[in-house]
Design a protein around this motif. Structure first.
Motif, PDB file in Angstrom:
ATOM      1  N   UNK A 196       0.791  -1.240  -0.059  1.00 22.00           N
ATOM      2  CA  UNK A 196      -0.153   0.106   0.010  1.00 22.00           C
ATOM      3  C   UNK A 196       0.880   0.992  -0.069  1.00 22.00           C
ATOM      4  N   UNK A 197       0.369   2.485  -0.617  1.00 21.75           N
ATOM      5  CA  UNK A 197       0.867   3.571  -0.329  1.00 21.75           C
ATOM      6  C   UNK A 197       0.093   4.720  -0.474  1.00 21.75           C
ATOM      7  N   UNK A 198       0.161   5.903  -0.375  1.00 20.28           N
ATOM      8  CA  UNK A 198      -0.848   6.876  -0.152  1.00 20.28           C
ATOM      9  C   UNK A 198      -0.947   7.728  -1.670  1.00 20.28           C
ATOM     10  N   UNK A 199      -2.031   8.123  -1.870  1.00 25.16           N
ATOM     11  CA  UNK A 199      -2.511   9.032  -3.018  1.00 25.16           C
ATOM     12  C   UNK A 199      -2.949  10.342  -2.693  1.00 25.16           C
ATOM     13  N   UNK A 200      -2.209  11.183  -2.846  1.00 22.28           N
ATOM     14  CA  UNK A 200      -2.404  12.624  -2.373  1.00 22.28           C
ATOM     15  C   UNK A 200      -3.060  13.401  -3.570  1.00 22.28           C
ATOM     16  N   UNK A 201      -3.985  14.548  -3.127  1.00 20.73           N
ATOM     17  CA  UNK A 201      -4.713  15.314  -4.173  1.00 20.73           C
ATOM     18  C   UNK A 201      -3.597  16.104  -5.525  1.00 20.73           C
ATOM     19  N   UNK A 202      -4.129  15.742  -6.573  1.00 19.92           N
ATOM     20  CA  UNK A 202      -3.071  16.183  -7.576  1.00 19.92           C
ATOM     21  C   UNK A 202      -2.039  15.087  -7.967  1.00 19.92           C
ATOM     22  N   UNK A 203      -2.164  13.648  -7.134  1.00 18.04           N
ATOM     23  CA  UNK A 203      -1.293  12.810  -7.890  1.00 18.04           C
ATOM     24  C   UNK A 203      -2.076  11.993  -8.989  1.00 18.04           C
ATOM     25  N   UNK A 204      -1.134  11.860  -9.853  1.00 23.91           N
ATOM     26  CA  UNK A 204      -1.781  10.679 -11.370  1.00 23.91           C
ATOM     27  C   UNK A 204      -0.923   9.554 -11.024  1.00 23.91           C
ATOM     28  N   UNK A 205      -1.938   8.397 -11.520  1.00 24.05           N
ATOM     29  CA  UNK A 205      -1.259   6.961 -11.297  1.00 24.05           C
ATOM     30  C   UNK A 205      -1.645   6.260 -12.357  1.00 24.05           C
ATOM     31  N   UNK A 206      -0.706   5.599 -13.072  1.00 23.62           N
ATOM     32  CA  UNK A 206      -0.942   4.879 -14.425  1.00 23.62           C
ATOM     33  C   UNK A 206      -0.732   3.255 -14.009  1.00 23.62           C
ATOM     34  N   UNK A 207      -1.811   2.657 -14.532  1.00 24.58           N
ATOM     35  CA  UNK A 207      -1.669   1.217 -14.318  1.00 24.58           C
ATOM     36  C   UNK A 207      -1.864   0.552 -15.556  1.00 24.58           C
ATOM     37  N   UNK A 208      -0.606  -0.108 -16.020  1.00 18.54           N
ATOM     38  CA  UNK A 208      -0.655  -0.547 -17.304  1.00 18.54           C
ATOM     39  C   UNK A 208       0.485  -1.716 -17.755  1.00 18.54           C
ATOM     40  N   UNK A 209       0.708  -1.961 -18.582  1.00 22.63           N
ATOM     41  CA  UNK A 209       1.972  -2.929 -19.273  1.00 22.63           C
ATOM     42  C   UNK A 209       1.638  -4.436 -18.280  1.00 22.63           C
ATOM     43  N   UNK A 210       2.566  -4.683 -17.777  1.00 18.24           N
ATOM     44  CA  UNK A 210       2.438  -6.263 -17.056  1.00 18.24           C
ATOM     45  C   UNK A 210       1.475  -6.221 -15.945  1.00 18.24           C
ATOM     46  N   UNK A 211       0.998  -5.014 -15.451  1.00 15.39           N
ATOM     47  CA  UNK A 211       0.161  -5.031 -14.348  1.00 15.39           C
ATOM     48  C   UNK A 211      -1.190  -4.256 -14.827  1.00 15.39           C
ATOM     49  N   UNK A 212      -1.488  -4.307 -15.929  1.00 18.10           N
ATOM     50  CA  UNK A 212      -2.705  -3.770 -16.275  1.00 18.10           C
ATOM     51  C   UNK A 212      -3.786  -4.381 -15.703  1.00 18.10           C
ATOM     52  N   UNK A 213      -3.633  -5.552 -15.341  1.00 19.43           N
ATOM     53  CA  UNK A 213      -4.849  -6.463 -14.964  1.00 19.43           C
ATOM     54  C   UNK A 213      -4.514  -6.723 -13.125  1.00 19.43           C
ATOM     55  N   UNK A 214      -3.735  -5.848 -12.521  1.00 19.58           N
ATOM     56  CA  UNK A 214      -3.449  -6.033 -11.250  1.00 19.58           C
ATOM     57  C   UNK A 214      -4.555  -5.890 -10.296  1.00 19.58           C
ATOM     58  N   UNK A 215      -4.703  -6.629  -9.384  1.00 22.08           N
ATOM     59  CA  UNK A 215      -5.781  -6.281  -8.306  1.00 22.08           C
ATOM     60  C   UNK A 215      -5.318  -4.855  -7.573  1.00 22.08           C
ATOM     61  N   UNK A 216      -6.365  -4.301  -7.081  1.00 26.18           N
ATOM     62  CA  UNK A 216      -6.036  -2.995  -6.571  1.00 26.18           C
ATOM     63  C   UNK A 216      -7.334  -2.475  -5.864  1.00 26.18           C
ATOM     64  N   UNK A 217      -7.187  -1.618  -4.868  1.00 27.42           N
ATOM     65  CA  UNK A 217      -8.401  -0.944  -4.341  1.00 27.42           C
ATOM     66  C   UNK A 217      -8.026   0.125  -3.356  1.00 27.42           C
ATOM     67  N   UNK A 218      -8.974   0.524  -2.650  1.00 27.22           N
ATOM     68  CA  UNK A 218      -8.754   1.696  -1.494  1.00 27.22           C
ATOM     69  C   UNK A 218      -9.092   1.290  -0.173  1.00 27.22           C
ATOM     70  N   UNK A 219      -8.049   1.064   0.572  1.00 31.68           N
ATOM     71  CA  UNK A 219      -8.365   0.833   1.998  1.00 31.68           C
ATOM     72  C   UNK A 219      -8.992   1.863   2.962  1.00 31.68           C
ATOM     73  N   UNK A 220      -8.870   3.035   2.680  1.00 34.70           N
ATOM     74  CA  UNK A 220      -9.272   3.964   3.635  1.00 34.70           C
ATOM     75  C   UNK A 220      -9.122   5.564   2.968  1.00 34.70           C
ATOM     76  N   UNK A 221      -9.795   6.275   3.356  1.00 31.16           N
ATOM     77  CA  UNK A 221      -9.634   7.877   3.237  1.00 31.16           C
ATOM     78  C   UNK A 221      -9.260   8.469   4.427  1.00 31.16           C
ATOM     79  N   UNK A 222      -8.247   9.551   4.400  1.00 34.90           N
ATOM     80  CA  UNK A 222      -7.788  10.029   5.455  1.00 34.90           C
ATOM     81  C   UNK A 222      -8.562  11.579   5.435  1.00 34.90           C
ATOM     82  N   UNK A 223      -9.514  11.688   6.357  1.00 37.15           N
ATOM     83  CA  UNK A 223     -10.237  12.836   6.564  1.00 37.15           C
ATOM     84  C   UNK A 223      -9.227  14.018   6.832  1.00 37.15           C
ATOM     85  N   UNK A 224      -9.730  15.217   6.305  1.00 38.90           N
ATOM     86  CA  UNK A 224      -9.119  16.312   6.754  1.00 38.90           C
ATOM     87  C   UNK A 224      -7.800  16.804   6.037  1.00 38.90           C
TER      88      UNK A 224
END
Length: 234
Positions: free
Chosen positions: A184-212
């Protein structure tokens, strides 16, 4: 697309084609290689661009309101609310997962994808055709997304490009099998993430939102904008 594991009842409020690029986003000082085919572009959108894009998304939500999707067969509500823009929109209901040309509640065609997102795709996706869908997911404080794969697209040689706006999220990335080890790692406002290539079909999800963690959205929460090419180029 396989979808949420353990979806809960939704508890959220509304948040306040160009030329193809010559190749995928290069690995530079402003990119982070997370895994083969998975690239993070931290703070790719500065504050001013985030505000402008949020205004675009608000206009889209006015025309194509956020709604609560349900799980196939069971009809259980998701914890996120969603809408779409582009020629196609991704939907989930008792009948299954699919792309369609109209909003499931209004019956109207989806609004157009904002030019800023089309330009971003051209700059970093490295695919010779524009995205056909921008899925807009709104996460309130307690919303999450179970491990899943984006697999309803025929154009699996195209990456999935996501833009984060608002509160920080803990993103979980797995492998090509559900049982594979995750990180896991954090995604912040303004971040862009590319999911492709060998991991285009990788499992992924969102564990939680950090309010505030962001003041971008008036009522808090997170918007995730996911650009997808559905049909093969050409």
């Amino acid at each position: 697309m396989t979808r949420e594991t353990g979806a809960n009842s939704a508890t959220s409020s509304d948040p306040a084609s160009g030329n193809a690029a010559s190749g995928p986003a290069p690995v530079t000082a402003t990119t982070v290689a997370i895994a083969p085919g998975v690239t993070l572009l931290p703070q790719r959108l500065p504050a001013e661009a985030q505000q402008a894009l949020l205004a675009d998304i608000r206009r889209i939500a006015d025309e194509a309101p956020l709604y609560t999707p349900t799980m196939p067969r069971t009809g259980k509500e998701w914890t996120v609310r969603m809408t779409n823009c582009g020629p196609l929109g991704w939907v989930s209901d008792r009948d299954g997962y699919r792309y369609q040309t109209t909003h499931p509640a209004t019956g109207r065609p989806w609004p157009q994808i904002p030019e800023t997102l089309l330009a971003l795709w051209d700059e970093v996706a490295g695919y010779p055709a524009p995205p056909e869908c921008c899925l807009v997911n709104y996460y309130a404080d307690k919303a999450r997304m179970g491990l899943h794969r984006d697999e309803d697209e025929e154009a699996r040689d195209a990456p999935v490009l996501s833009v984060s706006l608002g509160d920080t999220a803990t993103f979980r990335l797995g492998g090509l099998e559900r049982r594979d080890r995750t990180k896991s790692f954090r995604l912040h406002s303004g971040d862009v993430l590319l999911l492709g290539g060998d991991n285009r079909l990788a499992y992924h999800g969102i564990d939680r939102i950090l309010p505030g963690t962001s003041t971008l959205l008036r009522d808090g929460g997170r918007l995730n904008l996911t650009l997808r090419r559905v049909n093969p180029a050409g």
